[in-house]
Design an enzyme around this catalytic site. Structure first.
Site, PDB file in Angstrom:
ATOM      1  N   ASP A  21       0.843  -1.206   0.000  1.00 31.87           N
ATOM      2  CA  ASP A  21       0.000   0.000   0.000  1.00 31.87           C
ATOM      3  C   ASP A  21       0.879   1.257   0.000  1.00 31.87           C
ATOM      4  OD1 ASP A  21      -2.184  -1.772   0.251  1.00 31.87           O
ATOM      5  OD2 ASP A  21      -1.861  -1.843   2.411  1.00 31.87           O
ATOM      6  N   HIS A  33      -5.440  -3.463   5.460  1.00 27.47           N
ATOM      7  CA  HIS A  33      -4.809  -3.850   4.197  1.00 27.47           C
ATOM      8  C   HIS A  33      -5.842  -4.324   3.172  1.00 27.47           C
ATOM      9  CE1 HIS A  33      -1.635  -5.151   1.542  1.00 27.47           C
ATOM     10  NE2 HIS A  33      -2.005  -6.408   1.603  1.00 27.47           N
TER      11      HIS A  33
END
Ligand code: APR
Length: 315
Positions: A152, A179
């Site tokens: 990310d 996530h």
């Protein structure tokens, strides 16, 4: 320093193989143990011809998991199944949850002091599963269990640099939360020197949260991100190894247990040290939009963690 024995669990997969290759190229690693239920002797033989110090050994099948993990300082886990046609999210959850639980049990038994880096999805649930198994075994150390959210962060750095026309190598975006999808919270208001139009802000945030879908689509549904995830996993492992060796001020975002929010596990920047997490950084000031996104993400994070804990408790 003892921080030079690394195991990859799920080493023959789309993520596992390139991740193992990048780790082989890290001269600070002395032993690299590759575990999977298939193909690891081949992957290990192949990598072993690359002239770097790490001694690569393949371990194949459940009978060899203890030998693979024993004595390791760091255990990286990209094992699991990707979603196949006809499979529901619950099917996927149950399979990967079971795989992660088995790996956690083996880890508690033969490598209770290791650092565990979890890549297997859904990370928002698999990390709580790993923690719960270790708690049951009496070996849990919250400073040494990490959900790897580095993908990310690297996506955020790439997309923000592209949008701002800045040097991607000098762009550092903090990404907190979870996530998956809207639990991923890029703190764009904190990016130094950047300014975004409201439209760009919304579009960038969405792209960072759902960047994985771009890859799934481009791969015609045949798989999800593997090469960028492998790089992300390598990057986090390399930083942790530096910290374990005593390097100071190593900071990285990771999904760890903390009390920043109501969610038991929450990704944030952490300072890494010889014993794992040294300090979890405060979130700093959030924009109204970021605060709203955080408030919306917390119930999801709590529910996904609970689902993981219950999977272990009901087993
Ligand atoms: N123990 C160890 N390895 C296992 C086990 C197990 N019980 N079960 C499956 N594996 C291995 C598979 O044999 C395979 O080599 O895990 C590997 C997974 O590789 P892929 O199927 O190619 O999946 P990949 O794209 O690498 O994703 C793996 O990471 O990001 C997550 O969502 C992703 O959960 C998935 C995982």
């Amino acid at each position: 320093a003892t921080a030079a024995r690394v195991a990859v669990v799920g080493a023959s997969g789309g993520i596992g193989q390139p991740l193992s290759m990048l780790l082989k190229l890290d001269p600070s690693i002395k032993e690299l143990n590759l575990y999977d239920i298939v193909h690891t002797p081949g992957v290990a033989a192949d990598l072993s011809h690359i002239p770097f110090p790490a001694k690569v050994t393949g371990y194949k099948g459940a009978d060899s998991i203890h030998a693979a993990l024993e004595g390791c300082d760091v255990i990286v886990v990209p094992a699991g199944v990707p979603r196949k046609p006809g499979m529901t999210r619950d099917d996927l959850f149950n399979i990967n949850a079971g795989i992660v639980k088995t790996i956690a049990e083996a880890s508690a038994k033969v490598a209770p002091k290791a650092c565990y880096l979890i890549i297997s999805n859904p990370v928002n649930s698999t990390v709580p599963i790993f923690a719960e198994v270790l708690k049951k075994a009496g070996t849990y150390n919250p400073k040494k269990l990490f959900g790897v959210t580095t993908l990310d962060v690297i996506r955020a750095n790439t997309f923000v640099a592209e949008n701002q026309g800045t040097d991607v190598l000098k762009t550092n975006v903090t990404v907190v939360g979870g996530h998956a999808g809207t639990t991923i919270l890029p703190l764009l208001s904190q990016v130094k020197g950047a300014s975004f139009t409201p439209d760009a802000l919304a579009a960038l945030t969405h792209r960072i949260q759902f960047g994985g879908d771009e890859v799934v689509k481009a791969k015609d549904g045949a798989g999800s991100a593997t090469l960028s995830m492998a790089y992300a996993g390598y990057l986090f492992t390399a930083k942790l190894l530096q910290a374990l060796k005593g390097e100071k001020d190593v900071v990285a975002c990771a999904f760890v247990e903390n009390t920043l929010t109501a969610a038991p596990f929450f990704a944030a920047p952490v300072t890494l040290g010889k014993e794992g997490v040294e300090k979890v950084h405060a979130l700093g000031s959030l924009s109204a939009m970021e605060q709203e996104a955080l408030d919306k993400a917390l119930p999801d994070l709590l529910a996904q963690a609970k689902k993981g804990v219950e999977f272990v408790q009901n087993a």
